[in-house]
Design a protein around this motif. Sequence first.
Motif, PDB file in Angstrom:
ATOM      1  N   ARG A 281      32.501  46.680  15.822  1.00  0.00           N
ATOM      2  CA  ARG A 281      32.298  45.848  17.006  1.00  0.00           C
ATOM      3  C   ARG A 281      31.920  46.724  18.190  1.00  0.00           C
ATOM      4  O   ARG A 281      32.458  47.813  18.386  1.00  0.00           O
ATOM      5  CB  ARG A 281      33.563  45.065  17.341  1.00  0.00           C
ATOM      6  N   THR A 282      31.016  46.220  18.994  1.00  0.00           N
ATOM      7  CA  THR A 282      30.583  46.920  20.202  1.00  0.00           C
ATOM      8  C   THR A 282      31.224  46.257  21.410  1.00  0.00           C
ATOM      9  O   THR A 282      31.183  45.036  21.555  1.00  0.00           O
ATOM     10  CB  THR A 282      29.060  46.871  20.337  1.00  0.00           C
ATOM     11  N   THR A 283      31.825  47.076  22.251  1.00  0.00           N
ATOM     12  CA  THR A 283      32.411  46.572  23.496  1.00  0.00           C
ATOM     13  C   THR A 283      32.380  47.697  24.521  1.00  0.00           C
ATOM     14  O   THR A 283      31.751  48.735  24.301  1.00  0.00           O
ATOM     15  CB  THR A 283      33.855  46.064  23.259  1.00  0.00           C
ATOM     16  N   THR A 284      33.022  47.481  25.638  1.00  0.00           N
ATOM     17  CA  THR A 284      33.108  48.533  26.638  1.00  0.00           C
ATOM     18  C   THR A 284      34.058  49.627  26.165  1.00  0.00           C
ATOM     19  O   THR A 284      34.862  49.437  25.250  1.00  0.00           O
ATOM     20  CB  THR A 284      33.627  47.972  27.963  1.00  0.00           C
ATOM     21  N   LEU A 285      33.999  50.779  26.777  1.00  0.00           N
ATOM     22  CA  LEU A 285      35.012  51.796  26.563  1.00  0.00           C
ATOM     23  C   LEU A 285      36.378  51.237  26.939  1.00  0.00           C
ATOM     24  O   LEU A 285      36.501  50.429  27.867  1.00  0.00           O
ATOM     25  CB  LEU A 285      34.712  53.038  27.407  1.00  0.00           C
ATOM     26  N   PHE A 286      37.403  51.634  26.220  1.00  0.00           N
ATOM     27  CA  PHE A 286      38.739  51.150  26.505  1.00  0.00           C
ATOM     28  C   PHE A 286      39.143  51.498  27.937  1.00  0.00           C
ATOM     29  O   PHE A 286      38.883  52.597  28.431  1.00  0.00           O
ATOM     30  CB  PHE A 286      39.746  51.764  25.536  1.00  0.00           C
TER      31      PHE A 286
ATOM     32  N   GLY B  50      38.526  43.476  37.401  1.00  0.00           N
ATOM     33  CA  GLY B  50      38.076  42.560  36.373  1.00  0.00           C
ATOM     34  C   GLY B  50      38.774  42.797  35.047  1.00  0.00           C
ATOM     35  O   GLY B  50      39.502  43.779  34.860  1.00  0.00           O
ATOM     36  N   PRO B  51      38.606  41.893  34.081  1.00  0.00           N
ATOM     37  CA  PRO B  51      39.245  42.055  32.776  1.00  0.00           C
ATOM     38  C   PRO B  51      38.745  43.300  32.061  1.00  0.00           C
ATOM     39  O   PRO B  51      37.630  43.765  32.300  1.00  0.00           O
ATOM     40  CB  PRO B  51      38.842  40.775  32.031  1.00  0.00           C
ATOM     41  N   TYR B  52      39.590  43.828  31.172  1.00  0.00           N
ATOM     42  CA  TYR B  52      39.163  45.003  30.429  1.00  0.00           C
ATOM     43  C   TYR B  52      39.866  45.071  29.078  1.00  0.00           C
ATOM     44  O   TYR B  52      40.971  44.569  28.889  1.00  0.00           O
ATOM     45  CB  TYR B  52      39.413  46.294  31.212  1.00  0.00           C
ATOM     46  N   VAL B  53      39.177  45.676  28.110  1.00  0.00           N
ATOM     47  CA  VAL B  53      39.733  45.937  26.789  1.00  0.00           C
ATOM     48  C   VAL B  53      40.547  47.218  26.870  1.00  0.00           C
ATOM     49  O   VAL B  53      40.075  48.235  27.381  1.00  0.00           O
ATOM     50  CB  VAL B  53      38.620  46.070  25.736  1.00  0.00           C
TER      51      VAL B  53
ATOM     52  N   TYR C   9      43.597  43.208  29.178  1.00  0.00           N
ATOM     53  CA  TYR C   9      44.156  42.506  30.329  1.00  0.00           C
ATOM     54  C   TYR C   9      43.078  41.662  30.990  1.00  0.00           C
ATOM     55  O   TYR C   9      41.922  42.078  31.100  1.00  0.00           O
ATOM     56  CB  TYR C   9      44.707  43.506  31.353  1.00  0.00           C
ATOM     57  N   ASN C  10      43.472  40.480  31.423  1.00  0.00           N
ATOM     58  CA  ASN C  10      42.577  39.647  32.209  1.00  0.00           C
ATOM     59  C   ASN C  10      42.588  40.097  33.661  1.00  0.00           C
ATOM     60  O   ASN C  10      43.393  40.948  34.065  1.00  0.00           O
ATOM     61  CB  ASN C  10      42.980  38.177  32.066  1.00  0.00           C
TER      62      ASN C  10
END
Length: 975
Positions: A865-870, A898-901, A914-915
Amino acid sequence: MNGFTKVQPRSHAAKWLSAVSGATLAIAVAMPAYAQDAAVGATQAPPQEAAAADAEDIVVTGFRQSLGAAINLKRTTVSSVDAIVAEDIAKFPDQNLAESLQRIPGVSIQRDGGEGRAITVRGLGAQFTRVRVNGLETVATTTDGASPNRDRAFDFNVFASELFSSLVVHKTAEANLDEGSLGAVVDLNTGNPLGGKYGLTLVGSATASYNDLSKNLGPRLAGIASWKSADGRFGVAFSGAYSRLKTLELGNNTVRWAQARFDSVNGAGCFTTTATGTTRASNSGGFYRPSAACDAVGLAFHPRIPRYGEVRHDKERLGLTGSVQFAPTDRTKISIDGLYSRFKATREEKWGEVLLRSNERSIDVSNYTIDANNNLIKATLNDAWVRTEHYLRKSTTEFYQLGATWDQELSDSFRFTLLGGFSKSEADIPIETTLVFDDRDAQNYSYDYTNMRKPVLSFGTSVSDPANFQLSEIRDRPSTTTNKFKTAQLRTEWDVTDGFQVKVGAVHRQFDFDVVAYTRDAVICPTRTTAARDAVLGTITCTASSVFGPNAVYGYQATSALSELFTLGKAGQPAGTTTQWLIPNLPAGTEYTGLYDRPLAIDPGNIRSVTEKTTGGYLEFDAKGDLFGLEYAANAGMRYVKTDQSSTGLNNGAAVTVKRSYDDWLPAMNIALFPHKDIVVRGAISKVITRPSLGNLTPGGSVDGFNYRITFGNPQLAPYRATAFDLGVEWYFAPQSVFSVALFKKNVESFPVGQTISGTYASTGLPLSIIPPSSPAASNPEGQLWTINTTVNGTGASLKGIEVGLQAPFTFLPGFLSRFGGIVNATIISSSADYTVSGPTVNPCVPGASATAACTFGPNVSAIRTTTLFGLSKKAVNGTLYYEDEKFSARVSASYRGPYVDANSGTGNVFEGYNSTVNVDASIRYKIRPWVELSLEGINLTDEYRDRYTDLDANRNYEYNHFGRTIQVGARFKM
């Protein structure tokens, strides 16, 4: 200092929209007027002079003065640096340094227990930020929050903000700047007595802090004393800060969501006693019988441990600093700086829950609802495993540092700085205790997550009657984490000609990380205590083969003496939620079970250490002048560093040490162009590194010589390496005003990922001695390839973004309105990284090896899966609106993240994080005399909830907690 100080306020706000939109609108209105002044002919006054003439009656002191001084410094720097100076830090209600730093563009914070703890800079998390205290790199580690910090991240909540004179964030690399950061280098600076007033200066403050959720009132005291001799040759400064506050964290938690097969659905059994039969197998064992209802409920996600509860925080923070400076001549200055901090924290948790996790096979489900995201959001459960927990952790973090600096000018063109010192941070947890009550056959428990963040959790049987509970588990997990630094550094500067300078330096640094952890965990049945203990407690008959039903015995019978009644406060729970339940009484339960008399057992995964010795140097060229009529300033150079690393861990119970070395050449270049006296264009490019996470470097784990399988960390892991690009423009359109835009990009070559690979035993670097001697691999370690579960260097990642900042006083407005001012900044980031994830199970019944074998629940499906850096938020915004005159000042600010993985998740959920959050704070101050000022300050005025989720697509509730508002009333004295 080869840099600049940009002042960002530490003010706090009342409402997000009013603070940000109000400041943005007001400053935007101001800009055309200033731009028009700048465009007039030579007969008109320069814009700064014109604005100053219009504002002759404005008293520029305090906060506004510090903003102006910072902007003036910013204009002359080459690299990209932002900061907060002492005027701001001393006058804001921020509880610690992390909350102060969030005012800087591009900086976001992560909160724990209601306080800021760690920072991210331009999207890169805490582990990518290096921190220096008075020029010496260090790590401060606390055990605050849900888990202790056992990595390179710096815990800023160790320190009170009042202890520091400036916080400086270096966003671009320079050859003369310490390596180790992909994100930023943060400088925390304490007293500078020779930079202050002559004679004696005393500053003190006393504040009472009140939290409206805990109803607790706590003190916050700070004082600074400095003295500078009349000849300016000698100065001393001391400061101290003390605070204590008890706060509450109230809310609900699911401990993630999961898929599993249940005993029955709406009365129809899901298991039979034989593969082809119809007789129901109840509660355990048997063969799964597929059906539409059983399959649907089994494949749906249910909360693993739905619960409401309370977390009580008791935090006491003490900090002391001392600085002595001696300048015997105009060319010599010697400084000695010391810092001590002690952070004591008690965390107490009380939960009422149902333990679905791993117990689904015994539970009957009815009256259920599955939503569009495949969540079992509503159900009634019978034969449920009801559990209540009481948890207590006591911890102390002590930090101290001692450093010395010798600044010497050998001539008008040559000077050096010799810097050395050491620091130690030790986070000790002597007590981390959990006691558990269980009722393993509870009926009519129901949950309803229709409102995902505020579920209804209702116990159908009495949870306030001791007769329904048994004390089934006891745990204690003491540990200590220690970080130590020793540094020696030489920096030289040679002014070759006017406008050209050469810098050469060398550094040697040793970092030691060590963690030891132990357990006293025990399940009462079938695990038994000693005969001597039985003689005291009385022998009980365990029925481990039958843990269900009214006659099952799995622990010590709960009694009123072993219990206490807990009442849930304002946790956001809807009507119908059970709000009272029994929990174990910790003093009584630990004494009754003799928990603290049990021998300590080694926690092998947390007995580990890392030692790093880094040796290197740098060569840098600085230049300034005119090029074809364009004024410029630039620096370019190379930094070399060699890292000698030794990692130790327990593998198969034996201590294993792996050593390795690597080196890096790190070029860096910064340039600033001045096409107009009010405009600066900056650019930078550099190679940067961050050393691997400490938890990934351990050689600890296990070696299975029978199946040629190894599970361990990776002490050979390469550091994170990246190329960083920056481009920015700043427009100083009026006094104390700036509009800036910065573009940045980082190409990360690789970052560690968990992976299963095939390789030779030699490739692991592990010694042969830990292979079990009775296994085939002992005599033939390279007889076949090994299956190695470890952390490897994964593929690269990238991030790019933009920072926009705007600040100005509203001197263009008439009357008292001219005393207002505003600051707003925003950071927008785009990032891409590939991660291996384990997604949901899609098959509830995978056939066994034979027709008579029971089918198994399908495995999680792996995918890329592709997402932002943690840890990266795509958007972050800070806004401040302030007012200041001779006696009265007020500031209101808000910070949006903003929300983040945050990490890979588990149990079939794809990522967790977190939202978005908005934190609003405010400050009001009034000078009743020139030397005394009263203050009223508010933190988290909107009582923002922390909203943690699991699964990026479904956004399932992980935890939803709030911490209350904190109000501070105090006075500040200056003599």
